[in-house]
Design an enzyme around this catalytic site. Structure first.
Site, PDB file in Angstrom:
ATOM      1  CD  GLU A 758     119.004 125.768  52.212  1.00 14.43           C
ATOM      2  OE1 GLU A 758     118.321 126.427  53.032  1.00 14.43           O
ATOM      3  OE2 GLU A 758     118.838 125.811  50.990  1.00 14.43           O
ATOM      4  CB  CYS A 792     115.732 129.048  51.388  1.00 13.14           C
ATOM      5  SG  CYS A 792     116.565 128.153  50.118  1.00 13.14           S
TER       6      CYS A 792
END
Ligand code: FAD
Length: 1006
Positions: A758, A792
């Site tokens: 990720e 994020c």
């Protein structure tokens, strides 16, 4: 004197009947079907879909400033499959003289005029002059007033100050003439001989934009400072100020502020507060304040209402799995209203009472109790809302005389939110007014004692389905509740835990390999980013030798661990989850100090860790049962999973517990022992996993804690031939490097490595031209600057449509300027330091780039006393950014927001999709068509409509992106565990010499 309401019931009902008789044949204007409002209300009550669309349309109307956007929204909201606008909406258009050849323009104009007319029905005026004229007229008709300036959400100091000035302006206008007003039903200066003529209601949250439950003291002070000039002005005119009660989250500061004002001006008695009977806590709330008034010997005034935010409070509680704070059966609110009214009337020597209800049963009960208790007239009055329940107010005026109308005034934009609340109130099935005047319910039912109504409702309710689960089955997964800082224990938990863990600061954290603590000479200090001289701990650092030992230990454990029954592996996760729940505040406090998370953000992180454990435990149980493949008789084929082998988990610092626990627990429950490398700057939080798995009794070697410098042991771990899976969350550069290295087969390597990565995002939020800016501004602020933009999923691009651009920017700028910057441990601060000195340097470099590429909208710095000490960067917003700019393309991981202008929604989508990332995104829009298009064409992993781009919840918002945002399926989603496992299939021929056992699910001959 003791009075029981039940013994007064006959009298209450008789009085109610008289009341009904006195107003027979009359109906409130909102239900008058001779007019547009009445027709629309009637249609709304019959057709739920229309009601939803109608109320949503009312909400968006003030934003539809061009005829094009008005037409488009009418079409989108109301034209069904046959593209016909319902006749009820067109009513009135024919009277314009364009009959027959109705052009769309005329129709649109009519609809707008009608809705604005409907809003005006509940609002006494838009400007202060109109308001004064309106109240003058009301007084002529014998009604007193309480004036309220419309407006709820203020997002900045500027807006709050304008709100306060609005009050001062109308008070100035009143000041010019109130002395000329005759007192109502009395001579002298006071209405009814005792009440000030001027009566003003204030909504505290609108006066102070930074109100938040976590910061009780700051909120009380902020509200008081802002309201005090208004209160002083009111006092100067001998008026009365009532502090309205809003949503539950503001209750405690509101009560506290009331007490402080009352004590500060002890000789000025004309101050009131509102309590809501729909709150389960109402008896305690009111008796608490009455007790306080007696103790302080200060007379007070209470208005009791049932409460205007019932739907909001129930939805909020359900969404967050908090206890529902309001009664859930309407008669319970009615009972509480009667009970608490009685309590207040019993204390009439110290408390004046304002009964605010349109419900004739509730009103009659109050009248009878007051009568029975011999409460003097000057100790209670009745209040109703302007524009509602005209027959009730008339009936009250005939009987009780002392009737006050609550009169909102102000602009139509906040007016529409108020209108929606009134429409909801009038059309709700539970509404007394609807039942009386629209449904024409039986009077005896309407006047029934609510206790009897409740009993009947409960008896008629279908019994609850047996909730008992079969033995061994886990209850359904539910997300762990977010912190509820209205609860005192939650507020107190943080400082207590911070003080406690501070005592432990500076301790050494060893490695943990094969169930043993391992100490190394090389250590790395972890520090508090708000004050780097404060060392959290000294963390032992693994070198390549320790990595080898850890991988060997995990490999060894794998031999048994892969064959442990999935449901037994799941049990370890559940025990680990219990450990986190038991140590919640300590774990949160450590994050506040080690990485600078605000309290709510830290709690969300620990809650998410719990969710991962609970969810993956259930997922593994689901996946753990072997599946039969095909149904051919004479053959039994089974499909099942086996953990891939040793997993290397390389975790980030921004969700130091949640993401670590998520990746580690997924691997472990899937059958893969783990070598875990936490991020250097959050290794103390990372050590929490050691304690957690020890508490869960996890077998040795299944979890190995192996912090180390990436430059020393990172590649070694990734390259290790005995590592089968690498789960990584972090930057794109490191993620791509891991994928590249993992693709190369090392000597001795026995399997292909699987990489789950990720990697980041450049997330955009689109602000459509009809967006609700109250929500959009706060949503962007939170998504861009919560935890300093170091998520994020953080928003780093706000893509704003041309026609709303200036308004949005201005409000965002003022909102950003209003927030406080400083250490996360002080809950007044909205934004804190970035995580360490390296992050600070990086963000400051990007600030330079942003300032070169765009123009600064706001650069908001922390006070110098903090900046000198900690790793602070400014909060920076720049505009004039285009999609080619570096600041629009590169991930910053800090509080830097670019604003990008789009001429229309097509261009906004194009800009939104114009980066190599595809992680999260959001759209604020009230156009159903645009939301539908965005769902299809805003191509990101997680898209949020009318909510911020951050705050993903396990399962409900399974999280992860694509393109350069990552490889692998979504964390906290149904496919995640599969990535750690190899599927196996075993097929047995069950036929021997032509004989085959038959099983139930065989596809046998009929
Ligand atoms: C002068 C005045 C001032 C006001 N100030 C405030 C204020 O400061 N703060 C505020 O919140 N409201 C305020 N209100 C609004 C007020 O809360 C509503 O108008 C009131 O709840 C309507 O109650 P009723 O007795 O008129 O009608 P009813 O029809 O008897 O009661 C409706 C109310 O019952 C409650 N209810 C509905 N469904 C349920 C259910 N399923 N279970 C339990 N309870 C349910 C809700 O509170 C709902 O509003 C004020 C109203 C007036 C008249």
């Amino acid at each position: 004197m003791n009075v029981e309401i039940s013994t007064l019931d006959d009298k209450v009902i008789a009085r109610g009947k008289q009341f009904f008789d006195s107003i027979s044949g009359e109906a409130p204007s909102v239900f008058n079907k001779g007019w547009w409002t009445g027709k629309v209300m009637d249609w709304s009550m019959k057709n739920e879909d229309f009601k939803v669309q109608m109320f949503r349309f009312v909400d968006v109307l003030p934003y539809l400033n061009t005829s094009e956007s008005l037409s488009r929204h009418i079409e989108e909201y109301f034209a069904g499959e046959d593209s016909n606008i319902p006749d009820v909406l067109k009513w009135g258009a024919t009277k314009t003289g364009f009959g027959g050849g109705l052009v769309a323009k005329v129709l649109n104009k009519t609809i707008r005029t009608n809705i604005e007319g409907m809003a005006r029905q509940f609002i006494i005026g838009q400007k202060s002059k109109e308001a004064v004229k309106g109240i003058r007229k009301l007084r002529k008709d014998g009604f007193a007033f309480v004036l309220d300036l419309l407006g709820e959400a203020t997002v900045s100091h500027e807006e709050a100050a304008a709100y306060r000035d609005g009050y001062l302006e109308v008070l100035d206008a009143i000041e010019k003439e109130y002395k000329k007003w005759d007192a109502l039903d009395a001579s002298g200066d006071l209405d009814w001989g005792h009440a000030p003529k001027i009566n003003v209601a204030v909504k505290p949250s609108a006066f102070y934009s930074q109100s938040k439950p976590v910061d009780l003291e700051g909120t009380v002070q902020g509200m008081m400072d802002a309201i005090e000039p208004v209160y002083k002005k009111i006092m100067g005119m001998g008026g009365f100020m009532c502090i309205d009660m809003e949503a539950l989250k503001y209750k405690e500061p509101t009560v506290e502020m009331f007490k402080r004002f009352r004590k500060k001006y002890p000789d000025y008695p004309h101050l009131g507060i509102v309590f809501q009977a729909y709150l389960r806590s109402v008896d305690d709330d009111v008796s608490g304040l009455l007790g306080w008034a007696r103790e302080e010997n200060l007379p007070i005034s209470i208005r009791l209402v049932k409460g205007a935010y019932w739907d909001y409070e129930t939805v909020l509680a359900k969404q967050n799995d908090w206890p529902v704070p309001v009664w859930t059966h309407k008669p319970e609110s009615d009972m509480a209203f009667e009970r608490v009214s009685k309590m207040i009337l019993e204390n009439h020597d110290i408390c004046h009472y304002a009964c605010a209800s349109h419900n004739i049963r509730s009103i009659s009960s109050v009248m009878e109790v007051a009568n029975e208790l011999n409460v003097p007239d000057e100790k209670y009055e009745f209040q109703v809302l302007y524009g509602m329940a005209e027959p009730v107010r008339k009936g009250l005026r005939n009987v009780a005389k002392r009737v006050r109308l609550y009169c909102p005034y102000g602009d139509l934009i906040p007016g529409m939110a108020y209108l929606v609340r009134r429409l909801l109130e009038n059309t709700a099935n539970e509404s007394f007014l609807k039942q009386t005047f629209a449904d024409e319910a039986d009077v005896s039912r309407l006047l029934e004692n609510p206790e009897i109504t409740l009993k009947r409702e409960l008896e008629n309710k279908p019994p609850k389905k047996d909730a008992e689960l079969p033995e061994g089955q886990l209850p359904k997964f539910i997300n762990y509740p977010p912190a509820d800082f209205t609860v005192k224990e939650e507020r107190d938990g943080f400082p207590a835990s911070m003080a406690k863990i501070r005592q432990d600061f500076g301790k050494r954290y060893p490695l943990y390999i094969g169930g043993q603590e391992v100490v190394t000479d090389d250590t790395l200090d972890s520090y508090n980013p708000a004050d780097p001289s404060e060392i959290i701990g000294s963390v032992c650092q693994a070198g390549t030798a320790e990595v080898d030992t850890a991988v060997a230990s995990a490999k060894d454990a794998y031999q048994q661990w892969r064959d442990v029954e999935p449901k037994d592996r799941a049990q370890y996760l559940l025990k680990a989850s219990q450990y986190l729940k038991d140590n919640m505040y300590d774990l949160c406090a450590l994050q506040v100090l080690e990485v600078g998370k605000q309290w709510d953000q830290a709690q969300a992180d620990v809650a998410e860790a719990i969710d991962f454990l609970e969810y993956y435990a259930r997922e593994m149980i689901r996946l753990g049962d072997p599946r039969r493949m095909g149904n051919a008789p004479g053959e039994y084929a089974q499909y099942f999973y086996q953990g891939k082998g040793v997993a290397a988990v390389i975790a980030p610092w921004n969700f130091p517990l949640a993401i670590s626990v998520g990746m580690v627990s997924a691997a472990i429950v899937a059958g893969c022992p783990v070598v875990y490398k936490p991020a250097g700057i959050s290794s103390a939080v990372g050590y929490g996993l050691v304690e957690m798995f020890k508490a869960a009794g996890l077998p040795e070697g299944v979890f190995n804690y192996c912090p180390g410098r990436g430059s020393v042991m990172g590649d070694h771990l990734v390259d290790h031939p005995d590592v089968s899976v690498i789960a990584f969350t972090g930057s794109m550069e490191v993620g791509l490097r891991i994928q590249e290295r993992a693709a190369k087969v090392q000597p001795g390597q026995q399997q292909c490595k699987k990489v789950i990565a990720e990697m980041g995002g450049k997330n955009g939020i689109i602000i459509d031209d009809d967006a609700d800016l109250d929500e959009a501004v706060l949503g962007v602020l939170y998504a861009a600057f919560g935890f300093q933009g170091q998520k994020c999923s953080a928003c780093s691009r706000a893509i704003v449509l041309d026609s709303i651009y200036d308004r949005f920017i201005h409000r965002l700028k003022e909102a950003a300027a209003s927030i406080k910057l400083g250490p996360a441990e002080d809950p007044t601060n909205y934004m804190g330091p970035v995580v360490d000195k390296a992050a600070q340097k990086n963000v400051l470099e990007y600030c330079k780039i942003a300032e070169e590429e765009g123009s600064v909208v706001i650069k908001h710095e922390a006070p110098a006393e903090y900046r000198d000490k900690g790793c602070y960067t400014p909060l920076l917003v720049v505009d004039g950014i285009t999609k080619e700019d570096r600041i629009a393309q590169e991930e910053v991981f800090g509080p830097v927001l670019s604003i990008m202008r789009a001429k229309d929604f097509d261009e906004a989508l194009d800009i939104a999709n114009s980066t190599k990332f595809a992680l999260t995104g959001a759209v604020y829009s009230r156009s159903p068509k645009h939301l539908e298009r965005a769902s299809r064409e805003f191509r990101v992993g997680n898209l949020y409509l009318n909510k911020p781009s951050v705050g993903a919840l396990v399962e409900r918002h399974a999280f992860g992106g694509f393109k350069m945002s990552g490889v692998g399926s979504k964390a906290g989603g149904p496919d995640y565990l599969l990535q750690f496992m190899d599927p196996r299939l075993v097929c047995e021929n069950t036929m021997r010499r032509g004989f085959a056992p038959i099983s139930e699910d065989d596809d046998w001959v009929a």
